[in-house]
Design a protein around this motif. Structure first.
Motif, PDB file in Angstrom:
ATOM      1  N   MET A   1       0.835  -1.184   0.000  1.00 56.32           N
ATOM      2  CA  MET A   1       0.000   0.000   0.000  1.00 56.32           C
ATOM      3  C   MET A   1       0.876   1.242   0.000  1.00 56.32           C
ATOM      4  O   MET A   1       2.047   1.185   0.320  1.00 56.32           O
ATOM      5  CB  MET A   1      -0.897   0.027   1.222  1.00 56.32           C
ATOM      6  CG  MET A   1      -1.964  -1.010   1.208  1.00 56.32           C
ATOM      7  SD  MET A   1      -3.210  -0.571   2.407  1.00 56.32           S
ATOM      8  CE  MET A   1      -4.464  -1.644   1.881  1.00 56.32           C
ATOM      9  N   ASN A   2       0.278   2.371  -0.282  1.00 55.37           N
ATOM     10  CA  ASN A   2       1.017   3.619  -0.328  1.00 55.37           C
ATOM     11  C   ASN A   2       0.785   4.478   0.909  1.00 55.37           C
ATOM     12  O   ASN A   2       0.890   5.680   0.848  1.00 55.37           O
ATOM     13  CB  ASN A   2       0.660   4.394  -1.593  1.00 55.37           C
ATOM     14  CG  ASN A   2      -0.822   4.673  -1.696  1.00 55.37           C
ATOM     15  OD1 ASN A   2      -1.576   4.374  -0.782  1.00 55.37           O
ATOM     16  ND2 ASN A   2      -1.231   5.220  -2.821  1.00 55.37           N
ATOM     17  N   ALA A   3       0.468   3.873   2.030  1.00 58.23           N
ATOM     18  CA  ALA A   3       0.231   4.626   3.259  1.00 58.23           C
ATOM     19  C   ALA A   3       1.483   5.357   3.742  1.00 58.23           C
ATOM     20  O   ALA A   3       1.382   6.501   4.160  1.00 58.23           O
ATOM     21  CB  ALA A   3      -0.305   3.706   4.351  1.00 58.23           C
ATOM     22  N   PRO A   4       2.697   4.779   3.695  1.00 62.05           N
ATOM     23  CA  PRO A   4       3.861   5.536   4.116  1.00 62.05           C
ATOM     24  C   PRO A   4       4.112   6.761   3.236  1.00 62.05           C
ATOM     25  O   PRO A   4       4.518   7.798   3.723  1.00 62.05           O
ATOM     26  CB  PRO A   4       5.008   4.540   4.018  1.00 62.05           C
ATOM     27  CG  PRO A   4       4.371   3.200   4.143  1.00 62.05           C
ATOM     28  CD  PRO A   4       3.021   3.365   3.490  1.00 62.05           C
ATOM     29  N   LEU A   5       3.866   6.656   1.931  1.00 61.76           N
ATOM     30  CA  LEU A   5       4.030   7.818   1.065  1.00 61.76           C
ATOM     31  C   LEU A   5       3.025   8.899   1.403  1.00 61.76           C
ATOM     32  O   LEU A   5       3.339  10.075   1.385  1.00 61.76           O
ATOM     33  CB  LEU A   5       3.879   7.400  -0.406  1.00 61.76           C
ATOM     34  CG  LEU A   5       4.964   6.485  -0.950  1.00 61.76           C
ATOM     35  CD1 LEU A   5       4.626   6.074  -2.367  1.00 61.76           C
ATOM     36  CD2 LEU A   5       6.309   7.170  -0.897  1.00 61.76           C
ATOM     37  N   THR A  82       0.909   2.699  11.307  1.00 63.99           N
ATOM     38  CA  THR A  82       0.950   2.176   9.934  1.00 63.99           C
ATOM     39  C   THR A  82      -0.382   2.313   9.210  1.00 63.99           C
ATOM     40  O   THR A  82      -0.433   2.096   8.011  1.00 63.99           O
ATOM     41  CB  THR A  82       1.364   0.696   9.940  1.00 63.99           C
ATOM     42  OG1 THR A  82       0.384  -0.070  10.644  1.00 63.99           O
ATOM     43  CG2 THR A  82       2.741   0.520  10.570  1.00 63.99           C
ATOM     44  N   ARG A  83      -1.436   2.646   9.919  1.00 62.69           N
ATOM     45  CA  ARG A  83      -2.759   2.774   9.307  1.00 62.69           C
ATOM     46  C   ARG A  83      -2.845   4.069   8.501  1.00 62.69           C
ATOM     47  O   ARG A  83      -2.262   5.084   8.874  1.00 62.69           O
ATOM     48  CB  ARG A  83      -3.861   2.795  10.377  1.00 62.69           C
ATOM     49  CG  ARG A  83      -3.812   1.634  11.328  1.00 62.69           C
ATOM     50  CD  ARG A  83      -4.451   0.350  10.845  1.00 62.69           C
ATOM     51  NE  ARG A  83      -4.264   0.047   9.446  1.00 62.69           N
ATOM     52  CZ  ARG A  83      -3.888  -1.143   8.962  1.00 62.69           C
ATOM     53  NH1 ARG A  83      -3.708  -2.146   9.730  1.00 62.69           N
ATOM     54  NH2 ARG A  83      -3.724  -1.335   7.690  1.00 62.69           N
ATOM     55  N   GLN A  87      -8.493   5.867   7.908  1.00 67.63           N
ATOM     56  CA  GLN A  87      -8.952   4.854   8.862  1.00 67.63           C
ATOM     57  C   GLN A  87      -8.928   5.394  10.286  1.00 67.63           C
ATOM     58  O   GLN A  87      -9.851   5.152  11.067  1.00 67.63           O
ATOM     59  CB  GLN A  87      -8.090   3.606   8.756  1.00 67.63           C
ATOM     60  CG  GLN A  87      -8.328   2.814   7.496  1.00 67.63           C
ATOM     61  CD  GLN A  87      -7.452   1.585   7.409  1.00 67.63           C
ATOM     62  OE1 GLN A  87      -6.612   1.323   8.269  1.00 67.63           O
ATOM     63  NE2 GLN A  87      -7.632   0.810   6.344  1.00 67.63           N
ATOM     64  N   LYS A  88      -7.870   6.151  10.619  1.00 66.55           N
ATOM     65  CA  LYS A  88      -7.827   6.767  11.946  1.00 66.55           C
ATOM     66  C   LYS A  88      -8.971   7.759  12.108  1.00 66.55           C
ATOM     67  O   LYS A  88      -9.609   7.813  13.165  1.00 66.55           O
ATOM     68  CB  LYS A  88      -6.497   7.500  12.156  1.00 66.55           C
ATOM     69  CG  LYS A  88      -5.309   6.609  12.293  1.00 66.55           C
ATOM     70  CD  LYS A  88      -4.109   7.465  12.650  1.00 66.55           C
ATOM     71  CE  LYS A  88      -2.884   7.045  11.926  1.00 66.55           C
ATOM     72  NZ  LYS A  88      -1.725   7.841  12.238  1.00 66.55           N
ATOM     73  N   ALA A  89      -9.233   8.536  11.064  1.00 69.33           N
ATOM     74  CA  ALA A  89     -10.299   9.534  11.123  1.00 69.33           C
ATOM     75  C   ALA A  89     -11.650   8.867  11.356  1.00 69.33           C
ATOM     76  O   ALA A  89     -12.420   9.282  12.231  1.00 69.33           O
ATOM     77  CB  ALA A  89     -10.324  10.347   9.829  1.00 69.33           C
TER      78      ALA A  89
END
Length: 152
Positions: A1-5, A82-83, A87-89
């Motif tokens: 996934m591109n979550a870190p970017l 890492t989420r 998703q946190k929102a």
């Protein structure tokens, strides 16, 4: 996934601002949840317990140093990091609403409202540049009309 970017493209002040509101709001929500439990209404007691539980979840995710004596908090905090922001929102908004619905008093609305604001800030971070571009798009009626006449 591109979550870190996605998380690296966020300005530092926005990231730490959301964490600060989450940490401060969680501490305030925890204190107001205790205050909310001092009542004779059973539903408000349940709402206070829910608010304290939601506050602990937010504090342990946003500021694990406040809960360093609980074993699983560091592992949980790393997992939450890492989420993706959306998703946190969604999670913070969802866990803030039941206490407000059960007992809409000042302490519940303010305490859970701060958790809700944290979710909104993470939602804005999830929008990123797309949200900034969408806010600057003008409507055809306002951009073409001048003195009520259509532009040629």
């Amino acid at each position: 996934m591109n979550a870190p970017l996605q998380q690296e493209a966020i300005p530092w002040w926005q990231k730490y601002g959301a964490r600060g509101v989450g940490c401060g709001g969680g501490i305030i929500a925890l204190c107001l949840g205790v205050f909310n439990c001092i009542t004779v209404y059973p539903l408000c007691i349940v709402a206070g317990i829910w608010q304290m539980m939601a506050a602990f979840i937010v504090i342990s995710a946003e500021a694990p140093c406040c809960c360093m004596f609980v074993e699983f908090v560091q592992k949980y905090s790393n997992w939450v990091e890492t989420r993706p922001h959306w998703q946190k929102a969604a999670f913070y908004v969802i866990i803030s609403l039941p206490a407000i619905i059960m007992c809409p008093g000042l302490s519940t609305v303010f305490g859970s409202g701060l958790i809700f604001v944290t979710g909104v800030l993470y939602g804005l971070m999830a929008l990123g540049r797309k949200g900034e571009r969408a806010a600057h798009i003008s409507t055809p009626a306002s951009s073409h009309s001048q003195n009520g006449l259509p532009a040629v």
